[in-house]
Each structure stands twice: as C-alpha cells, then as structure tokens.
Motif scaffolding. Sequence first.
Motif: not given
Length: 227
Positions: A12, A46, A48, A112, A217-218, A221-226
């Motif tokens: 990360h 990413f 995180h 997560r 990648k999108k 990012e949608e499934q694992l937001p910060p």
Amino acid sequence: MSRLGAFHVTKHTGGKHSATLFYFHGSGGTGENMKEWVRLMVDFAFPHINVVYPTAPAQPYTPAGGLLSNVWFDRADISAEVPERLQSIAEIEKEVRHLIQKENEAGIPSNRIIVGGFSMGGCLALHTAYRWVRDVAGVFAFSSFLNENSIVYEDLQKSQHNLPPLLQLHGNRDTMVQLVWGQSTFENLKKLGVKGEFHILDRLDHSINKRGMNIIKKFVEEQLPPI
C-alpha cells in the motif's frame, strides 16, 4: 508447512493497510511474473490495499504430460467437458484458507479481501469466493472458466446466501480458453444467485491487457474503498 512458492507484494502506498487483494497467476506462471505483467499494463497500486501475488506449488500437471509445473491444481485437460480433479483442488483449498486466515489474524477481515486471477488463477478465485470463503469483498476472473459440472455449482445449489460480486473478463480471440466457456461459467453462476459483470475484450487472445486491468482496478476501488 506451506507448499506455495515465493510471494511478491505491491505494498500500500498510503499510511494504513486496511485491505488485501490476492492475484493468482495462470498455469506455469509465478507470482513474480504475474506482478511484472500487471505492472506493464497499469499502475496497480493503492493507498490502503496490499496486492499479493502468491506462487503455486510445483507439481505434476497432466496437460503438460505430467511434467512439474507451477499450478494451483491438476486438470485432466484444458477443457470444460472433463471432470474436475477434486482431490487436487482440496489440497490447494488448505493453502488458500491459510492465506486468508493470516490476513484475518493481521487485522484484515475477509470482507476487506478480494481474490482474483488470470486463467487457472481465476478459476481458483471462483472456488475460493463461492465455496471456501464466501464473505470476501469480491472476485475477478480474467480468461477463466469452470468445468461444466463443477463442484462450485453443486455447492451453490445448497446455499446461495451472501455471495460476493463477480467481475469476469475474456478476450474474443482466446485460443486456449474458449470465450464460450467463460460466458457459460458466468451464466451458470448468475442462475445460482451471483451478481456481476462480464466484459468481452476485442481482439484479445489468452492474455491480460491494459483495458481489462483498468476495469479490474475500478472494480477493486469500488469494492474496497478506504476506511
């Protein structure tokens, strides 16, 4: 003792690690090669999320004439029509469960974690998300398929609760894994309660590409937001 080979990680880039992605390579590959292949396509780092590229055990692989190869499990043939080698799949199940358990113990809950992969690695991810650890955040499969009478379908018929979302991608010129095998896999999973997307990538053979990796990648990012 683990049978897996070397691990390669894209760490990360921010201050806190709050999620993990396991990216499984295809038959004959390694975690190191998969990581480099992805890097050539897209910036797959990413703030995180740790991206982990494990290496499959070296074991006899029937489609390669029984020679040793880095494969997650054995197959009778690269075909949707042959029966699965269930004992071989059961052996890698222990390794995958251990990978996820170690993340859990380090403070990363299963919801997560995303599992995904290319070719055989994507097939392994489907077994993981829809049989062994159904509370993962999501699953992706690039140029992958399940056998026609897969035990994944059998297990989903028994229980269809809390299924993670699926992203499947496949080239329309794949000469190793037929596009129709991937489409059939997606439709069968959808009938059993799986929600997701199937993307056909134009002029792509049995490979990843930049467009496909950007779609993944999108999705990540949608499934694992910060947090």
